[in-house]
Design an enzyme around this catalytic site. Structure first.
Site, PDB file in Angstrom:
ATOM      1  N   HIS A 171       2.957   5.038   3.515  1.00 14.71           N
ATOM      2  CA  HIS A 171       2.945   5.359   4.939  1.00 14.71           C
ATOM      3  C   HIS A 171       3.354   6.810   5.188  1.00 14.71           C
ATOM      4  O   HIS A 171       2.779   7.493   6.038  1.00 14.71           O
ATOM      5  CB  HIS A 171       3.882   4.429   5.707  1.00 14.71           C
ATOM      6  CG  HIS A 171       3.408   3.017   5.745  1.00 14.71           C
ATOM      7  ND1 HIS A 171       2.738   2.492   6.823  1.00 14.71           N
ATOM      8  CD2 HIS A 171       3.486   2.018   4.834  1.00 14.71           C
ATOM      9  CE1 HIS A 171       2.421   1.230   6.568  1.00 14.71           C
ATOM     10  NE2 HIS A 171       2.880   0.928   5.370  1.00 14.71           N
ATOM     11  N   ASP A 206       3.763   4.363  12.638  1.00  5.39           N
ATOM     12  CA  ASP A 206       2.949   3.619  11.686  1.00  5.39           C
ATOM     13  C   ASP A 206       3.011   2.132  12.010  1.00  5.39           C
ATOM     14  O   ASP A 206       3.660   1.706  12.980  1.00  5.39           O
ATOM     15  CB  ASP A 206       3.347   3.935  10.234  1.00  5.39           C
ATOM     16  CG  ASP A 206       4.719   3.392   9.825  1.00  5.39           C
ATOM     17  OD1 ASP A 206       5.200   2.411  10.441  1.00  5.39           O
ATOM     18  OD2 ASP A 206       5.314   3.946   8.887  1.00  5.39           O
ATOM     19  N   TRP A 241      -4.333   2.236  -0.467  1.00  2.00           N
ATOM     20  CA  TRP A 241      -5.337   3.007   0.260  1.00  2.00           C
ATOM     21  C   TRP A 241      -5.196   4.508   0.019  1.00  2.00           C
ATOM     22  O   TRP A 241      -6.201   5.227  -0.054  1.00  2.00           O
ATOM     23  CB  TRP A 241      -5.273   2.682   1.749  1.00  2.00           C
ATOM     24  CG  TRP A 241      -6.460   3.222   2.502  1.00  2.00           C
ATOM     25  CD1 TRP A 241      -6.451   4.106   3.535  1.00  2.00           C
ATOM     26  CD2 TRP A 241      -7.841   2.917   2.258  1.00  2.00           C
ATOM     27  NE1 TRP A 241      -7.738   4.369   3.956  1.00  2.00           N
ATOM     28  CE2 TRP A 241      -8.612   3.641   3.182  1.00  2.00           C
ATOM     29  CE3 TRP A 241      -8.503   2.087   1.330  1.00  2.00           C
ATOM     30  CZ2 TRP A 241      -9.999   3.584   3.221  1.00  2.00           C
ATOM     31  CZ3 TRP A 241      -9.889   2.025   1.366  1.00  2.00           C
ATOM     32  CH2 TRP A 241     -10.617   2.771   2.306  1.00  2.00           C
ATOM     33  N   GLU A 254      -7.652   9.271  -2.356  1.00  2.82           N
ATOM     34  CA  GLU A 254      -7.528  10.407  -3.272  1.00  2.82           C
ATOM     35  C   GLU A 254      -8.653  10.386  -4.301  1.00  2.82           C
ATOM     36  O   GLU A 254      -9.196  11.433  -4.674  1.00  2.82           O
ATOM     37  CB  GLU A 254      -6.163  10.379  -3.957  1.00  2.82           C
ATOM     38  CG  GLU A 254      -5.011  10.769  -3.041  1.00  2.82           C
ATOM     39  CD  GLU A 254      -3.656  10.649  -3.717  1.00  2.82           C
ATOM     40  OE1 GLU A 254      -3.617  10.213  -4.890  1.00  2.82           O
ATOM     41  OE2 GLU A 254      -2.639  10.989  -3.088  1.00  2.82           O
ATOM     42  N   ALA A 278      -0.095  -6.624  -1.229  1.00  2.08           N
ATOM     43  CA  ALA A 278      -0.392  -6.161   0.141  1.00  2.08           C
ATOM     44  C   ALA A 278      -1.882  -6.322   0.429  1.00  2.08           C
ATOM     45  O   ALA A 278      -2.475  -7.351   0.111  1.00  2.08           O
ATOM     46  CB  ALA A 278       0.110  -4.737   0.345  1.00  2.08           C
ATOM     47  N   GLU A 279      -2.513  -5.287   1.032  1.00  2.00           N
ATOM     48  CA  GLU A 279      -3.930  -5.414   1.400  1.00  2.00           C
ATOM     49  C   GLU A 279      -4.846  -4.894   0.302  1.00  2.00           C
ATOM     50  O   GLU A 279      -6.043  -4.688   0.516  1.00  2.00           O
ATOM     51  CB  GLU A 279      -4.183  -4.657   2.718  1.00  2.00           C
ATOM     52  CG  GLU A 279      -4.530  -3.186   2.609  1.00  2.00           C
ATOM     53  CD  GLU A 279      -3.365  -2.272   2.310  1.00  2.00           C
ATOM     54  OE1 GLU A 279      -3.516  -1.051   2.459  1.00  2.00           O
ATOM     55  OE2 GLU A 279      -2.291  -2.770   1.917  1.00  2.00           O
TER      56      GLU A 279
END
Length: 480
Positions: A18, A115, A367, A372, A387-388
């Site tokens: 984040h 965030d 992410w 990157e 997580a996602e």
């Protein structure tokens, strides 16, 4: 002294996933849109130090970065409390610190940007008459799920969670059960409640920023911002402003980069699972043999494994007291010394991915790491852990076309050495279609961020709204 520029306050949770994009957002508001920016970072006694934060800050002279006083959440969590729940609790407890910090400012900010974990700071924005935005540091598909979750009835949820049916998200790619976001799976877990609450809170903001761009997720972005009769998911404006990634910093050369200088172009695969991902001992062994038998050059950021039979362990700490890679197969380092480089725990990832010798990336699909990789034109082997990341892996593999992944989920089964060897050989093949696709997206990302590009213009809308508010709501000393 008069306040002559609009001032943005950004609130970030301490995790690098984040914090880094929040810092990059702050930098762009300063350099491209003439803002003053203060970044507030919530902390605990065990989180970032000021020196660590400065290391992550792009052009520290551009931003005023403030560590909020640490909050003590020890009485609010247990040893089994998940990391996402801990972040939600910590951010809630930090709100009084944020309010005090804003009160102490000479001029009140015009806009507050938070965030995902900071949505409850909305009340502070309202208290100080600020515009308020949420910055989703993940992608538009994840945002669509977050906004859609509070609208689901129990039957639909049960069909997804218990019957393992795909979850339909209006106008977007359906979410298969195997790729689902873990917090939606258990109504008895606090993170389930926290996550749905975030989805509700976000709908009360003035807008939502998301770290993606039009060419990457055009269909999903269209669904988020389309007409309600077509199944619009977002009730507030959505602004794709990405990809915001950590810039390559000039500085002393590392041994890793010196080694890369000696390798042919596109010949090295980079292997890293982020700051929170740890493999089991068995999976570490299989990965070692798979890399070796692929006969491809590699850089592997390796951490001591967890002694468990599971495929992966996340946010756990090894009990080993040294950094020596003696947990790797016997003779592995000797046999691969001419083709591989094993790095303990950490490496300069963005600098590595931007090096011309790197031609592939085995990634946990956080992410930030995915972006990157794309902005440097590097195709991926998706290895999601928590997580996602499973959502990210599905999207990057099936929709975006820049990654491949194993037949079974790494979190459920050990991925064997033969499959690893095949995936490495495939992704490093210079004729692989994913390589051409990611090069196209690299150029697309550059255009999106350049002046007049889709993401530049999207952030300009937010900046213009803030400048309008600044003109009509004159910033003044607190307490006047």
């Amino acid at each position: 002294m008069q306040n002559t520029k609009p001032h943005a306050a950004l609130l970030a949770s301490p995790g690098m996933g984040h914090l880094i994009p929040v810092l990059e957002l702050g930098k762009r508001l300063v350099t491209n849109h003439g803002f003053n920016v203060t970044v507030f970072v919530a902390t605990t006694d065990n989180s970032l130090s000021k020196s660590q934060l400065i290391e992550q800050t792009p052009s520290p002279n551009l931003l005023n970065v403030v560590l909020l006083p640490p909050v003590d959440v020890s009485s609010l969590i247990t040893p089994t409390t998940g990391i996402l729940t801990q972040l939600a609790i910590m951010m809630r407890e930090a709100l009084p610190k944020l309010r005090s910090a804003i009160l102490a400012m000479k001029f009140c900010p015009t806009v507050l940007i938070v965030d995902l974990f900071g949505t409850e700071a909305m009340v502070i924005a309202d208290e100080f008459n600020m515009l308020k935005y949420v910055f989703i540091t993940s992608n538009a598909w994840f945002l669509a799920l977050t906004l859609h979750m509070p609208t689901l009835d129990k039957v639909v949820e049960d069909n997804h969670v218990k019957n393992q049916e795909a979850l339909l998200i209006p106008g977007c790619k359906s979410l298969e059960f195997d790729d689902t976001f873990e917090p939606v799976l258990d109504r008895n877990d606090q993170i389930y409640v926290e996550y749905k609450h975030m989805g509700v809170q976000m709908q009360k903001f003035d807008g939502i920023l998301v770290n993606t761009w039009q060419d990457l997720e055009g269909t999903t972005i269209g669904a988020l911002g389309g007409e309600k009769k077509l199944g619009r998911v977002a009730p507030v404006p959505v602004y794709p402003i990405g990809p915001l990634v950590r810039a390559v910093k000039p500085g002393p050369r590392s041994e890793v980069l010196d080694w890369l200088d000696m390798q042919p172009i596109d010949s090295v695969i980079y292997v890293s699972f982020g700051s929170g991902g740890t493999l089991s001992a068995k999976q570490t062994t299989e990965l070692a043999y798979g890399l070796e038998s692929s006969d491809r050059r590699f850089i592997w950021v390796v951490r001591p494994p967890i002694e468990t039979d599971s495929a992966a362990a996340v946010f756990k700490t090894s009990h080993r007291s040294d950094d020596s890679p003696d947990f790797l197969p016997d003779g592995f380092l000797t046999r691969t010394r001419k083709m591989g480089l094993v790095v303990s725990k950490w490496a300069p990832q963005n600098e590595i991915l931007s090096h011309p010798s790197v031609g592939g990336f085995i990634s946990h699909c956080g992410w930030n790491s995915a972006l990157e990789s794309i902005v440097n034109g590097v195709p991926m082997i998706a290895w999601p852990l928590y997580a996602e990341q499973k959502m990210n892996a599905a999207m990057l593999t099936e929709d975006v076309g820049v990654a491949i992944r194993s037949k079974s989920l790494p979190t459920k089964e050990v991925v064997g050495r033969e499959e690893i060897e095949t995936m490495v050989r495939t992704i490093m093949d210079k004729g692989d279609a994913r390589r051409a696709r990611v090069k196209t997206l690299k150029s697309s990302a550059e255009r999106a961020l350049s002046k007049g590009g889709s993401s530049y213009n999207s952030l300009s809308h937010v900046a213009n709204d803030s400048e309008t508010a600044f003109k009509y709501l004159k910033a003044k000393p607190q307490g006047a």
